[in-house]
Design a protein around this motif. Structure first.
Motif, PDB file in Angstrom:
ATOM      1  N   ARG A   1       0.816  -1.213   0.000  1.00  0.00           N
ATOM      2  CA  ARG A   1       0.000   0.000   0.000  1.00  0.00           C
ATOM      3  C   ARG A   1       0.849   1.261   0.000  1.00  0.00           C
ATOM      4  NH1 ARG A   1      -5.057  -2.208   1.690  1.00  0.00           N
ATOM      5  NH2 ARG A   1      -4.768  -4.201   2.774  1.00  0.00           N
ATOM      6  N   LEU A   2       2.133   1.136   0.362  1.00  0.00           N
ATOM      7  CA  LEU A   2       3.031   2.290   0.419  1.00  0.00           C
ATOM      8  C   LEU A   2       3.711   2.578  -0.918  1.00  0.00           C
ATOM      9  CD1 LEU A   2       4.775   1.375   3.810  1.00  0.00           C
ATOM     10  CD2 LEU A   2       2.748   2.812   3.467  1.00  0.00           C
ATOM     11  N   ILE A   3       3.534   1.676  -1.889  1.00  0.00           N
ATOM     12  CA  ILE A   3       4.211   1.811  -3.176  1.00  0.00           C
ATOM     13  C   ILE A   3       3.375   2.687  -4.102  1.00  0.00           C
ATOM     14  CG2 ILE A   3       5.164   0.590  -5.163  1.00  0.00           C
ATOM     15  CD1 ILE A   3       5.204  -1.941  -3.394  1.00  0.00           C
TER      16      ILE A   3
ATOM     17  N   TRP B   1      12.460   3.230  -0.861  1.00  0.00           N
ATOM     18  CA  TRP B   1      12.529   3.486   0.575  1.00  0.00           C
ATOM     19  C   TRP B   1      11.155   3.522   1.222  1.00  0.00           C
ATOM     20  CZ3 TRP B   1      10.138   7.495   3.067  1.00  0.00           C
ATOM     21  CH2 TRP B   1       9.674   8.558   2.259  1.00  0.00           C
ATOM     22  N   ARG B   2      10.092   3.786   0.432  1.00  0.00           N
ATOM     23  CA  ARG B   2       8.757   3.912   1.009  1.00  0.00           C
ATOM     24  C   ARG B   2       8.336   2.632   1.714  1.00  0.00           C
ATOM     25  NH1 ARG B   2       5.877   8.275  -1.454  1.00  0.00           N
ATOM     26  NH2 ARG B   2       7.122   9.290  -3.079  1.00  0.00           N
TER      27      ARG B   2
ATOM     28  N   PRO C   1      10.495   1.115   6.458  1.00  0.00           N
ATOM     29  CA  PRO C   1       9.810   0.424   7.568  1.00  0.00           C
ATOM     30  C   PRO C   1      10.143  -1.062   7.640  1.00  0.00           C
ATOM     31  CG  PRO C   1       8.239   1.108   5.859  1.00  0.00           C
ATOM     32  CD  PRO C   1       9.539   1.773   5.551  1.00  0.00           C
ATOM     33  N   LEU C   2      10.420  -1.678   6.489  1.00  0.00           N
ATOM     34  CA  LEU C   2      10.783  -3.092   6.504  1.00  0.00           C
ATOM     35  C   LEU C   2      12.132  -3.291   7.180  1.00  0.00           C
ATOM     36  CD1 LEU C   2      10.240  -6.010   5.757  1.00  0.00           C
ATOM     37  CD2 LEU C   2      11.151  -5.553   3.474  1.00  0.00           C
ATOM     38  N   GLU C   3      13.104  -2.434   6.891  1.00  0.00           N
ATOM     39  CA  GLU C   3      14.414  -2.559   7.540  1.00  0.00           C
ATOM     40  C   GLU C   3      14.296  -2.340   9.048  1.00  0.00           C
ATOM     41  OE1 GLU C   3      17.547  -0.299   5.810  1.00  0.00           O
ATOM     42  OE2 GLU C   3      17.538  -1.434   3.925  1.00  0.00           O
ATOM     43  N   ILE C   4      13.472  -1.365   9.457  1.00  0.00           N
ATOM     44  CA  ILE C   4      13.260  -1.139  10.892  1.00  0.00           C
ATOM     45  C   ILE C   4      12.628  -2.371  11.532  1.00  0.00           C
ATOM     46  CG2 ILE C   4      11.969   0.239  12.569  1.00  0.00           C
ATOM     47  CD1 ILE C   4      12.266   2.625  10.624  1.00  0.00           C
ATOM     48  N   LEU C   5      11.649  -2.962  10.837  1.00  0.00           N
ATOM     49  CA  LEU C   5      10.992  -4.173  11.345  1.00  0.00           C
ATOM     50  C   LEU C   5      11.982  -5.324  11.485  1.00  0.00           C
ATOM     51  CD1 LEU C   5       8.408  -5.807  12.060  1.00  0.00           C
ATOM     52  CD2 LEU C   5       8.171  -6.264   9.613  1.00  0.00           C
ATOM     53  N   ILE C   6      12.837  -5.496  10.484  1.00  0.00           N
ATOM     54  CA  ILE C   6      13.811  -6.599  10.521  1.00  0.00           C
ATOM     55  C   ILE C   6      14.762  -6.431  11.690  1.00  0.00           C
ATOM     56  CG2 ILE C   6      15.754  -7.659   9.306  1.00  0.00           C
ATOM     57  CD1 ILE C   6      12.996  -8.428   8.232  1.00  0.00           C
TER      58      ILE C   6
END
Length: 589
Positions: free
Chosen positions: A198-200, A565-566, A570-575
């Motif tokens: 949804r962020l893309i 980055w969108r 958040p994916l890198e932060i989640l990982i």
């Protein structure tokens, strides 16, 4: 700092700058840096090329060849053929594709898994009439995440495992990465499927696919013994044909085309179905329906040769003009089959092998590559290099899977090292023509091999000169008041940031000795720090240049540099949030 340390830091700084700049090929940059290091005296001449014989380099090359063999044999297609459905919601489709992509990436190279599934994802977008940009990036990220599950899924894991073996005397095994990798993959896939897409932004073309004027071929496929199509009426095959973008035009029985479309006719052994579609679609439908291309039995059997489909234009002066494949005895003389003909979108009732070829026709030739090219020259037709397709050898799927499973099992049980097990598997694949000699060399990404082999001596020189310890001491001096888990987190953040802009192999090579030195400085186990580097080096989600998978999807998805980055941030932060506790649980300090 010593002269060697200053020289290496400056050299590596220049290398990183050129890698980020991206205007010069990364393998040339790394190889030039190696030569400069030798001339500068920081790498001994007899150590200059030890990287080319390094076990990590050999394993990466072998994994790429094994991946090609699994794709050639249709082992990947056995799983992937079930993913196409226009009826699923986008979240369900992304979740389904992501799980399959991650699973495949765990057992074959994640780049190969993406290449295989990307085509299917684009087809699914076509059928659902939605932007392919919404699903391609989640698929790319999922294959990257899946690669972290096993040793052979992604090059950074291989680099870290071999570094541990050299530094501590024992390498990480095949499934040591699995506990942390599975947790990261599970949380990551849930995120991209439920929230991330949804962020893309909807950029680029709404649907990628064939242009309307793309040439469609009329071809024939034989009904072989034990075919799943036997006993079914032609119209019951229509849904499968629609799924593969193929039209069934009719049925040939005892050498004669039956009237009309033969929709109500029951398919029998030795019949031929008349098909219309593009080459890849026709080939995929032949496999799914259990059919045979005419003449395929000439090349069949377990030792059968790898076959390709080649499109070729027929010029005015070609030997084929005014003649048929039957007249030319093409299969008997040249070992090549005329599978289909494209004539400006026109359909015809003549059998393909009895069709008189005209100037301007595009013919579809099937056979071993060397024979097809020789036949094309003899026929006077002009092959289209960009329009050749490898034919999947579906009869070898279980054989290929069995060989791979035996290789992995023999390595896991300690019978032979992984490199030897994979080399034996590649040898068997080549012996039984699952991969041709040409494909063995084509499968290897030589720029990555040269990059890795060139950076290994530089990494060793940096260690031996005390450079990595110097970096580790600096990190410890800046974070001395923090607990060990916080320092591990900072190391992950720094490594992950580097991996977003550098090749992930280069990042792992530099960060691994730093992680080991930091652990030694804290007097804790080095394993959690090495695992942290492995996870962080693999997770390059912010840019299209950090991981090859992100680069591959940029054009087909119509993405811009700033789109990644969108969803990636958040994916890198989640990982980081889920991997740090997982690492500390499974690999205590």
């Amino acid at each position: 700092m010593t002269f060697e340390q200053v020289f290496l830091f400056c050299l590596l700084g220049v290398v990183f700058a050129f890698l980020v700049w991206g205007r010069i090929r990364y393998d040339l940059v790394a190889f030039a840096a190696l030569i400069i290091a030798v001339i500068g005296g920081v790498v001994a001449p007899h150590d200059a090329f030890i990287g080319f014989g390094h076990e990590a380099v050999v394993i990466i090359a072998l994994v790429l060849i094994v991946s090609r063999a699994m794709m050639n044999a249709g082992a990947v297609e056995l799983i992937a053929r079930f993913v196409l459905s226009s009826g699923r919601s986008l979240s369900t489709h992304i979740g389904f594709m992501s799980v399959i992509g991650a699973g495949l990436s765990a057992v074959i190279n994640n780049v190969a898994a993406l290449v295989m599934l990307m085509t299917l994802d684009i087809e699914a977008a076509q059928k659902a009439k939605r932007p392919v940009s919404r699903s391609l990036m989640p698929l790319s990220f999922a294959t990257i995440l899946g690669g972290m599950i096993t040793l052979i899924g992604t090059p950074p894991n291989i680099v870290i495992a071999e570094f541990r073996g050299r530094a501590l005397g024992e390498s990480f095994s095949m499934f040591d990465f699995s506990p942390v990798g599975l947790i990261c993959a599970a949380f990551g896939i849930a995120f991209v499927a439920l929230v991330g897409w949804r962020l893309i932004p909807e950029t680029g073309p709404a649907v990628i696919g064939q242009s309307e004027d793309a040439g469609l071929f009329v071809a024939e496929a034989g009904v072989k013994e034990n075919s799943k199509s036997i006993g079914k009426t032609v119209n019951t095959l229509y849904p499968m044909a629609d799924e593969h973008d193929v039209t069934i035009l009719g049925l040939v029985r005892r050498g004669k085309r039956l009237p009309g479309f033969s929709a109500g006719e029951e398919v029998r052994k030795s019949d031929h179905l008349v098909l219309e579609g593009d080459p890849k679609s026709i080939e995929a439908f032949i496999g799914a329906a259990g059919l045979d291309a005419p003449g395929a039995e000439e090349h069949g059997g377990l030792r059968g040769q790898s076959l390709i489909l080649v499109e070729a234009i027929v010029p005015d002066n070609a030997r084929m003009v005014g003649r048929t494949a039957l007249d030319l005895r093409l299969l008997y003389r040249r070992g090549v089959t005329l599978l289909g003909v494209s004539r400006q979108g026109k359909r015809f009732r003549e059998r393909v092998r009895k069709l008189v070829i005209k100037p301007g026709d595009v013919v579809l030739l099937l056979g071993p590559e060397s024979r097809v090219m020789d036949a094309a020259e003899w026929l006077g037709v002009l092959p289209l290099a960009e329009k050749s397709h490898t034919v999947i050898q579906r009869g070898k799927a279980m054989f290929a899977v069995g060989v791979f499973a035996a290789a992995v099992a023999s390595s896991v049980m300690g019978f032979v090292p992984l490199a030897i097990a994979l080399a034996a598997a590649v040898g068997i694949y080549a012996l039984f023509n699952v991969v041709s000699a040409r494909e063995v060399y084509e499968s290897v990404e030589w720029p990555v091999i040269v990059l890795l082999a060139s950076l290994i001596p530089l990494g060793l020189a940096l260690e031996e000169s005390g450079g990595t310890k110097l970096i580790a001491d600096q990190i410890l001096s800046l974070t001395g008041a923090l607990p060990a888990w916080a320092i591990l987190t900072i190391l992950m953040i720094v490594t992950m940031t580097l991996s977003d802009f550098l090749n992930n192999v280069a990042t792992a090579l530099i960060a691994a000795p730093v992680g080991l030195s930091v652990a030694q400085g804290l007097d804790v186990s080095p394993d959690p720090f090495l695992m942290a580097v492995a996870v962080a080096a693999s997770c390059a989600f912010l840019t299209p240049i950090g991981h090859k998978n992100n680069t591959i999807i940029m054009g087909p998805g119509g993405y811009r540099f700033g789109d990644y980055w969108r969803m990636g941030l958040p994916l890198e932060i989640l990982i980081i949030a889920v991997s740090v506790p997982a690492i500390l649980f499974f690999w205590p300090l």
